[in-house]
Design a protein around this motif. Sequence first.
Motif, PDB file in Angstrom:
ATOM      1  N   UNK A 248      17.599   2.038   2.401  1.00  0.00           N
ATOM      2  CA  UNK A 248      17.398   1.248   1.183  1.00  0.00           C
ATOM      3  C   UNK A 248      15.915   0.960   0.961  1.00  0.00           C
ATOM      4  N   UNK A 249      15.421   1.327  -0.208  1.00  0.00           N
ATOM      5  CA  UNK A 249      14.014   1.100  -0.522  1.00  0.00           C
ATOM      6  C   UNK A 249      13.091   2.201  -0.062  1.00  0.00           C
ATOM      7  N   UNK A 250      13.601   3.121   0.777  1.00  0.00           N
ATOM      8  CA  UNK A 250      12.787   4.227   1.250  1.00  0.00           C
ATOM      9  C   UNK A 250      11.592   3.770   2.068  1.00  0.00           C
ATOM     10  N   UNK A 251      10.568   4.597   2.119  1.00  0.00           N
ATOM     11  CA  UNK A 251       9.392   4.323   2.950  1.00  0.00           C
ATOM     12  C   UNK A 251       8.739   2.993   2.601  1.00  0.00           C
ATOM     13  N   UNK A 252       8.802   2.595   1.316  1.00  0.00           N
ATOM     14  CA  UNK A 252       8.144   1.361   0.891  1.00  0.00           C
ATOM     15  C   UNK A 252       8.703   0.132   1.610  1.00  0.00           C
ATOM     16  N   UNK A 253       9.934   0.230   2.136  1.00  0.00           N
ATOM     17  CA  UNK A 253      10.522  -0.871   2.902  1.00  0.00           C
ATOM     18  C   UNK A 253       9.620  -1.278   4.063  1.00  0.00           C
ATOM     19  N   UNK A 254       8.817  -0.343   4.571  1.00  0.00           N
ATOM     20  CA  UNK A 254       7.970  -0.620   5.731  1.00  0.00           C
ATOM     21  C   UNK A 254       6.665  -1.322   5.373  1.00  0.00           C
ATOM     22  N   UNK A 255       6.385  -1.475   4.066  1.00  0.00           N
ATOM     23  CA  UNK A 255       5.158  -2.179   3.656  1.00  0.00           C
ATOM     24  C   UNK A 255       5.445  -3.151   2.507  1.00  0.00           C
ATOM     25  N   UNK A 256       6.690  -3.630   2.415  1.00  0.00           N
ATOM     26  CA  UNK A 256       7.047  -4.512   1.299  1.00  0.00           C
ATOM     27  C   UNK A 256       6.841  -5.995   1.601  1.00  0.00           C
TER      28      UNK A 256
ATOM     29  N   UNK B 263       0.831  -1.209   0.000  1.00  0.00           N
ATOM     30  CA  UNK B 263       0.000   0.000   0.000  1.00  0.00           C
ATOM     31  C   UNK B 263       0.872   1.268   0.000  1.00  0.00           C
ATOM     32  N   UNK B 264       0.239   2.358  -0.327  1.00  0.00           N
ATOM     33  CA  UNK B 264       0.944   3.647  -0.371  1.00  0.00           C
ATOM     34  C   UNK B 264       1.299   4.092   1.044  1.00  0.00           C
ATOM     35  N   UNK B 265       2.543   4.525   1.227  1.00  0.00           N
ATOM     36  CA  UNK B 265       3.004   4.949   2.555  1.00  0.00           C
ATOM     37  C   UNK B 265       3.805   6.242   2.421  1.00  0.00           C
ATOM     38  N   UNK B 266       3.638   7.124   3.387  1.00  0.00           N
ATOM     39  CA  UNK B 266       4.425   8.361   3.424  1.00  0.00           C
ATOM     40  C   UNK B 266       5.063   8.504   4.802  1.00  0.00           C
ATOM     41  N   UNK B 267       6.247   9.099   4.818  1.00  0.00           N
ATOM     42  CA  UNK B 267       6.975   9.354   6.060  1.00  0.00           C
ATOM     43  C   UNK B 267       7.108  10.856   6.260  1.00  0.00           C
ATOM     44  N   UNK B 268       6.876  11.320   7.485  1.00  0.00           N
ATOM     45  CA  UNK B 268       7.054  12.746   7.767  1.00  0.00           C
ATOM     46  C   UNK B 268       8.526  13.118   7.816  1.00  0.00           C
TER      47      UNK B 268
END
Length: 755
Positions: free
Chosen positions: A621-629, A607-612
Amino acid sequence: MRRFLFVLSALFSTVFHAQKKPDLIPYPQSVSMQQGKFIIPETLVLNDQLPKEETEYLKKRLGSSVKFKSSSNTAEAHLMHMQLPQPKTPVNAEGDKESYSIHISPKRILISSNTKQGYFLALQTLIQLFEEHKADKEIPAMEIHDQPKFAWRGMHLDVCRHFFTVDEVKQYIDYLAMYKLNTFHWHLTDDQGWRIEIKKYPKLTQIGSKRKESMIGAYVDNTFDGKPYGPYFYTQEQIKDVIKYAQQRHITIVPEIEMPGHALSALSAYPELACTKGPFESATKWGVFDDVFCPKDETFTFLENVLDEVIALFPSQYIHIGGDECPKTRWKECAHCQELIQKNNLKDEHGLQSYFIQRIEKYVNSKGRKIIGWDEILEGGLAPNAAVMSWTGVNGGIEAAKSGHFAVMTPGAYCYFDHYQGDPQSEPNAFGGFTPLDKIYSYNPIPAELNADQAKYIMGVQANLWTEYITDFKQVQYMIFPRLMALSEVGWGTSDPKNYKEFENRVISQFKVLDKMNVNYAKSIYNISGKVSPANNGVIYDLKVSQDPKGIRFTIDGTEPSINSQVYKGGIPVSKSLTVKSAYFEDGKLKSAVSTQEFTVSKTTGKKITLEQQPSENYSFGGAFTLVDGIIGNIRQLGKTWLGFQGKDVVATIDLGQKTNFSEVYFNTLENKGSWIHLAKSAQIFISDDGKNFKMIKEIGKDEIQNAKGKIKLNVGNQNSKYIKLKVENAGIIPAGNPGADSKAWLFVDEIGAN
């Protein structure tokens, strides 16, 4: 007509052959292919006016495949050198010293250069051409005009955590020379061992060069080998020998004597230099320690005497004085330090660090030398003539350059070769991070934030090899090759990330040279790498290999792949929890390591994820998407699966796409205090239907997180919402009594899931 087509075909064939790029690393600034070929003779005739020491190096490198003969007859010489006059108004003094040209014609090879250094660099290019064409004995005619972009092209070696012999250090220097690096940063003192003989202070090597045991395995295991380590150190005669060896290869050695922190090995020998009475011992584990040099007169006398002997040995312009990771705990508790702060109108302990560095700098300057230090020497104000080695990121280099100070760029995210270079599950244990070949090759040492005038203060680039987890020289080789080749081309200024595949092919062509030298290089680029991308119903797992992807076989049931397993034809859809195992096969045989990736799919996966706030570059590595991969972090490997935040909270908002039912939210956080990694202080979960107005539905504190050992699974009741927001609070400033006290704590977080 048929004859005309044949002639035309032959002409195009000749042109195509002439235009093939040579497999050189670093690639020269200018290569112009010419018609014709230089046939490599059985005996290469050398003009007897060639620079002797450098030419002996050439003979040593090619001696197994070519015979040599010297001649004063220029008509029969195959290799000649033209000494060019030094430019009266050099555009780039260092670049002019290292510039060279090579003209290869069917009859001879002519090298032109201003200096012996330029001639030596030309020989490295020539040796690569001879190696490339050893089989067909034909080097295409060409003209090469070349010089480096950056004056400082360096490699560092830590010999304190693990020691390497004189012969091994010489081999390391040879590797630098092969790929045109010109600076060897020799890290000689640290908490875990003092490695340089100082005649005035014999206890430094009698006591400080050994430790009672060493940490082994992953840091989180906290296990030790129980074996005394040392005494290991270099005598001054050995150091002179290594310096001479490096000078013959036109490499400058920059010694590093750590101060004011990383001083336990010195304090174990001379405890009176600390703020407390001790006793002390060389560190047996890795990390940062509170006991540091106390800024009192006897300490400065000691350090000045040490530097006297170091400066007498090393002819380098710069002396590296460390300056990094100096906890202020002892200084805060020390009456002398507090008095010094008041007496000199210093703002605080950071000001005291600046006072310490500036006092050392004045002494080093009085000896005709300059200091360089890690970017923490910026704390409290930079010493007037100091250069900065920017490792925590690029900001230290930017700050230095904007204030008119020289800097060497060595950010951990691109230049730390103790990081993993392939899939951590198939690589030897490493410090953490993920720095593959293509990432290094993508690095530009000139930060975009600098204008043209400020950019002139960027001296160059360097990679660092810290050896906590590198116990022998074969492992040194493994960690630097082939990554050193990417660094080489970045430093030379000819890297082109858009053409990475072409560079990778040149790297593979260099492997035969490393094979001949019996170098234990990493073959990670032959292994399969995976990339996870969002998909409508989960994620897509794409596999990549440097060879033909048709050779990839994979399974999704956890079994080992074989030649009869499913053929990879494109991204693997992952919509439920499963394990993908993949490997590369050629001619029916397994050619790579088996890559294993477990997926744990939840309602947040893909799913789409954003970090403040964004993670540290070293652990992003992988940016915010690492948290929902869909990948749960491995607590033993801080490589690809975690995001790391220093001094920052994690505030992540996940858009589930539509209102979704869930009753559980989970994530993991780490504790590894020796590396300044602390569990979260608290966590809160919020929900929203519009992404603007959020309601908190769960909160937990430090005790609950501690009891769960960072593995957080929270029952949040029956919820139905479109957005989930998770706020994970950083521990903040590390408290006294912990490694890195008074510094910002690290917070590591992995997959955020919901069920």
